[in-house]
Each structure stands twice: as structure tokens, then as C-alpha cells.
Design an enzyme around this catalytic site. Structure first.
Site, PDB file in Angstrom:
ATOM      1  N   ASP A  30      12.779   8.979  51.876  1.00 50.58           N
ATOM      2  CA  ASP A  30      13.685   9.510  52.471  1.00 50.58           C
ATOM      3  C   ASP A  30      14.995   9.016  52.352  1.00 50.58           C
ATOM      4  O   ASP A  30      16.273   8.805  51.411  1.00 50.58           O
ATOM      5  CB  ASP A  30      13.912   8.176  53.985  1.00 50.58           C
ATOM      6  CG  ASP A  30      14.603   8.925  55.426  1.00 50.58           C
ATOM      7  OD1 ASP A  30      13.986   9.521  55.800  1.00 50.58           O
ATOM      8  OD2 ASP A  30      15.403   9.496  55.247  1.00 50.58           O
ATOM      9  N   ASN A  87       8.685  11.203  64.847  1.00 47.41           N
ATOM     10  CA  ASN A  87       9.352  11.240  66.245  1.00 47.41           C
ATOM     11  C   ASN A  87       9.281  12.328  66.279  1.00 47.41           C
ATOM     12  O   ASN A  87       9.220  13.881  65.985  1.00 47.41           O
ATOM     13  CB  ASN A  87      10.657  10.780  65.356  1.00 47.41           C
ATOM     14  CG  ASN A  87      11.738   9.831  65.593  1.00 47.41           C
ATOM     15  OD1 ASN A  87      10.698   8.530  66.203  1.00 47.41           O
ATOM     16  ND2 ASN A  87      12.159   9.722  64.404  1.00 47.41           N
ATOM     17  N   VAL A  96      14.498  16.885  62.217  1.00 51.60           N
ATOM     18  CA  VAL A  96      13.832  17.962  61.082  1.00 51.60           C
ATOM     19  C   VAL A  96      12.410  18.396  61.759  1.00 51.60           C
ATOM     20  O   VAL A  96      11.264  17.704  61.960  1.00 51.60           O
ATOM     21  CB  VAL A  96      13.533  17.456  59.785  1.00 51.60           C
ATOM     22  CG1 VAL A  96      12.470  18.724  59.316  1.00 51.60           C
ATOM     23  CG2 VAL A  96      14.394  17.493  58.921  1.00 51.60           C
ATOM     24  N   HIS A 100       6.781  14.861  60.407  1.00 48.78           N
ATOM     25  CA  HIS A 100       6.149  13.970  59.432  1.00 48.78           C
ATOM     26  C   HIS A 100       6.495  12.714  59.439  1.00 48.78           C
ATOM     27  O   HIS A 100       6.999  12.052  60.936  1.00 48.78           O
ATOM     28  CB  HIS A 100       7.797  14.440  58.366  1.00 48.78           C
ATOM     29  CG  HIS A 100       9.027  13.889  59.741  1.00 48.78           C
ATOM     30  ND1 HIS A 100       9.404  15.221  60.015  1.00 48.78           N
ATOM     31  CD2 HIS A 100       9.700  13.261  60.346  1.00 48.78           C
ATOM     32  CE1 HIS A 100      10.917  15.165  61.350  1.00 48.78           C
ATOM     33  NE2 HIS A 100      10.782  13.719  61.151  1.00 48.78           N
ATOM     34  N   HIS A 102       7.076   9.023  59.250  1.00 49.60           N
ATOM     35  CA  HIS A 102       8.012   7.703  58.604  1.00 49.60           C
ATOM     36  C   HIS A 102       6.943   6.411  58.085  1.00 49.60           C
ATOM     37  O   HIS A 102       6.294   5.662  59.289  1.00 49.60           O
ATOM     38  CB  HIS A 102       9.165   7.184  59.184  1.00 49.60           C
ATOM     39  CG  HIS A 102      10.497   8.145  59.971  1.00 49.60           C
ATOM     40  ND1 HIS A 102      11.701   8.090  59.269  1.00 49.60           N
ATOM     41  CD2 HIS A 102       9.767   9.623  60.655  1.00 49.60           C
ATOM     42  CE1 HIS A 102      12.406  10.054  59.748  1.00 49.60           C
ATOM     43  NE2 HIS A 102      11.342  10.416  61.102  1.00 49.60           N
TER      44      HIS A 102
HETATM   45  P1  AMP Z   1      13.403  12.866  61.998  1.00 52.34           P
HETATM   46  O1  AMP Z   1      14.941  12.581  62.786  1.00 52.34           O
HETATM   47  O2  AMP Z   1      12.550  11.612  62.613  1.00 52.34           O
HETATM   48  O3  AMP Z   1      12.848  14.295  62.002  1.00 52.34           O
HETATM   49  O4  AMP Z   1      13.465  12.361  60.739  1.00 52.34           O
HETATM   50  C1  AMP Z   1      14.044  13.424  59.558  1.00 52.34           C
HETATM   51  C2  AMP Z   1      14.305  12.432  57.827  1.00 52.34           C
HETATM   52  O5  AMP Z   1      14.782  13.038  57.435  1.00 52.34           O
HETATM   53  C3  AMP Z   1      15.535  11.625  57.915  1.00 52.34           C
HETATM   54  O6  AMP Z   1      15.123  10.095  58.300  1.00 52.34           O
HETATM   55  C4  AMP Z   1      16.628  11.923  57.484  1.00 52.34           C
HETATM   56  O7  AMP Z   1      16.879  11.003  56.290  1.00 52.34           O
HETATM   57  C5  AMP Z   1      15.398  12.754  56.559  1.00 52.34           C
HETATM   58  N1  AMP Z   1      15.835  13.778  55.361  1.00 52.34           N
HETATM   59  C6  AMP Z   1      16.635  14.816  56.342  1.00 52.34           C
HETATM   60  N2  AMP Z   1      17.157  15.312  54.845  1.00 52.34           N
HETATM   61  C7  AMP Z   1      16.346  15.304  53.935  1.00 52.34           C
HETATM   62  C8  AMP Z   1      15.639  15.764  52.513  1.00 52.34           C
HETATM   63  N3  AMP Z   1      16.334  16.248  51.519  1.00 52.34           N
HETATM   64  N4  AMP Z   1      14.739  14.435  51.259  1.00 52.34           N
HETATM   65  C9  AMP Z   1      15.036  13.404  52.138  1.00 52.34           C
HETATM   66  N5  AMP Z   1      14.931  13.003  53.454  1.00 52.34           N
HETATM   67  C10 AMP Z   1      15.400  13.830  54.303  1.00 52.34           C
END
Ligand code: AMP
Length: 114
Positions: A30, A87, A96, A100, A102
């Protein structure tokens, strides 16, 4: 429809610190870690979130969860423990729209999460 940010990571169009990949899933660190170890495991297939997964995704999602545990062990989290988090939607803080999982570990976690 345009590619999601995470599809671009899968296709190496934007850089990421990839720790595991196969033909179905990609795991990468992340960019804004919330724990000493924070990795995201994603399906290459752009399922927006678990709420939109279908029965046809069952094997893929099983693979993703098993690989998340394998990646966690490979990063040294097997003995002390780790947390897997999905999430889903606004109230859960999803940012996003590409499913995904975590992997969080390397510190003691609170329960319930905030
Ligand atoms: P969520 O809040 O569950 O949608 O998690 C999305 C995650 O993606 C967050 O923890 C961000 O820090 C991570 N994230 C966003 N952009 C990137 C990226 N380019 N590379 C790696 N992680 C990312």
C-alpha cells in the site's frame, strides 16, 4: 470504461512494489501504509467490490484469500497474526473501486475497528 488505478498496476502501466503475482491476483505494498506491513491483494479481474462479486467469482475469491494468507506468511506475519480487510462502499471507507483485500500486520490491532 476506463481502467481502474489497480488495473493499471496489474498491467505495469503505473509502478507498484509488487510482492506476489500470478495469473489471477497481484499483491503490492500500500502506498500509504496503516501498519508496519500493509499489502493489497487484488484480482486481475476488475470486480468493483465484494458486493458486486458473482457466483462465477467464487473460485477466484477463494484463491485470493488463500494467497493473502500465503503472502502474509511470506512477509513474516504468520506467527504473531495479521488482519485481512475488505472495505465495501462509502461507510466502510472504500476509496478505490477495484476489489482489494488489505493485509495488515506488524503491530497489535484494535477491535472493533474505528
Ligand atoms: P480502500 O480505502 O479500502 O479503498 O483502500 C484503498 C487503498 O489503496 C488505500 O489504503 C490506499 O492507500 C491504497 N492506494 C491508493 N493508490 C495506491 C497506489 N498507487 N499504490 C498502492 N496503494 C495505493
Amino acid at each position: 470504461m476506463g481502467k481502474t488505478l489497480f488495473e493499471k498496476i496489474c498491467e505495469k502501466e503505473i509502478p507498484a512494489d509488487i510482492v506476489y503475482e500470478d495469473d489471477q491476483v497481484v499483491a503490492f505494498r500500500d502506498i500509504a501504509p496503516k501498519a508496519p506491513t500493509h499489502v493489497l491483494v487484488i484480482p486481475r479481474k476488475p470486480i468493483p467490490r465484494i458486493n458486486e462479486a458473482q457466483l462465477e467469482d467464487q473460485a477466484l475469491l477463494g484463491h485470493l484469500i488463500l494467497k493473502a494468507a500465503e503472502v502474509a506468511r511470506s512477509l513474516g506475519l504468520g506467527d504473531d497474526g495479521f488482519r485481512l480487510v475488505l472495505n465495501n462502499g462509502r461507510d466502510a471507507g472504500e476509496t478505490v473501486p477495484h476489489l482489494h483485500c488489505h493485509i495488515l500486520g506488524g503491530r497489535k490491532m484494535d477491535w472493533p475497528p474505528g
